[in-house]
Design an enzyme around this catalytic site. Sequence first.
Site, PDB file in Angstrom:
ATOM      1  N   LEU A 125     -28.038 -20.589  72.354  1.00  0.00           N
ATOM      2  CA  LEU A 125     -28.159 -19.433  71.440  1.00  0.00           C
ATOM      3  C   LEU A 125     -27.476 -18.188  71.644  1.00  0.00           C
ATOM      4  O   LEU A 125     -26.850 -17.654  70.739  1.00  0.00           O
ATOM      5  CB  LEU A 125     -29.723 -19.503  71.233  1.00  0.00           C
ATOM      6  CG  LEU A 125     -30.250 -18.233  70.290  1.00  0.00           C
ATOM      7  CD1 LEU A 125     -29.769 -18.656  68.820  1.00  0.00           C
ATOM      8  CD2 LEU A 125     -31.495 -18.147  70.286  1.00  0.00           C
ATOM      9  N   TYR A 126     -27.672 -17.542  72.925  1.00  0.00           N
ATOM     10  CA  TYR A 126     -27.496 -16.449  73.390  1.00  0.00           C
ATOM     11  C   TYR A 126     -25.801 -16.287  73.184  1.00  0.00           C
ATOM     12  O   TYR A 126     -25.144 -15.375  72.626  1.00  0.00           O
ATOM     13  CB  TYR A 126     -27.779 -16.010  74.398  1.00  0.00           C
ATOM     14  CG  TYR A 126     -29.512 -15.992  74.443  1.00  0.00           C
ATOM     15  CD1 TYR A 126     -30.194 -15.748  73.321  1.00  0.00           C
ATOM     16  CD2 TYR A 126     -30.063 -16.430  75.795  1.00  0.00           C
ATOM     17  CE1 TYR A 126     -31.427 -15.619  73.635  1.00  0.00           C
ATOM     18  CE2 TYR A 126     -31.467 -16.227  75.823  1.00  0.00           C
ATOM     19  CZ  TYR A 126     -31.988 -16.002  74.536  1.00  0.00           C
ATOM     20  OH  TYR A 126     -33.514 -16.069  74.807  1.00  0.00           O
ATOM     21  N   ARG A 127     -25.197 -17.213  73.632  1.00  0.00           N
ATOM     22  CA  ARG A 127     -23.692 -17.351  73.719  1.00  0.00           C
ATOM     23  C   ARG A 127     -22.899 -17.256  72.337  1.00  0.00           C
ATOM     24  O   ARG A 127     -21.987 -16.757  71.823  1.00  0.00           O
ATOM     25  CB  ARG A 127     -23.133 -18.557  74.436  1.00  0.00           C
ATOM     26  CG  ARG A 127     -23.479 -18.269  75.953  1.00  0.00           C
ATOM     27  CD  ARG A 127     -22.806 -17.113  76.672  1.00  0.00           C
ATOM     28  NE  ARG A 127     -22.787 -17.205  78.064  1.00  0.00           N
ATOM     29  CZ  ARG A 127     -22.739 -16.046  78.881  1.00  0.00           C
ATOM     30  NH1 ARG A 127     -22.630 -15.196  78.249  1.00  0.00           N
ATOM     31  NH2 ARG A 127     -22.595 -16.435  80.299  1.00  0.00           N
TER      32      ARG A 127
END
Length: 185
Positions: free
Chosen positions: A153-155
């Site tokens: 998600l963060y990437r």
Amino acid sequence: MPLTFRHLTAPEFIDLAPALVDLYIAAMKYPVTIRDQRIAVWRRDAASSGFAAIAAYDGDQLAGIAYGFKGTRDKWWDLQLRRGLFRQQAMTPAMITVIRNYFEVAEVHVAPGLQCKGTGRQLMHRLLACTNEPYALLSTPEVPGEKNAAFGLYRSLGFLDVLRNFTYEGDSRPFAILGRKLPLT
């Protein structure tokens, strides 16, 4: 039934803190022995400058929570961040600009049965739309090869490395601290 999302006021967040922490414990597979301590911390966080919280619901069931606030020097996490930046010789002029003006994404959690279905992404978009800070920072436990939903998600949202394999005082687990310029696109 599609999920619904609600902005929580600080008083609503404080009232819901036990249920929110229960979701966090289930999502992270943490021991329930930390429950009371985490409820107290989360309730304190609601008084932070720039506090924002978004809850996701599946019908009347809590499905996810994301919250954060303006990063400030009086917060434990900010002190840990600065310590890590100094120790890893990463306190550059650009990083000084970031740590003076960031939104700390304190927590993002989705109920175990609803993970990897876009709920975390929606929570992040809604949460980060609540801030006027030009940067967002967060931390997540390190995992081999970044092979978990959180890193994915963060990437996918454009978060980049700030510190890697960082250990907080009192916790031997390594964490990644990630950041990105706002707004999300």
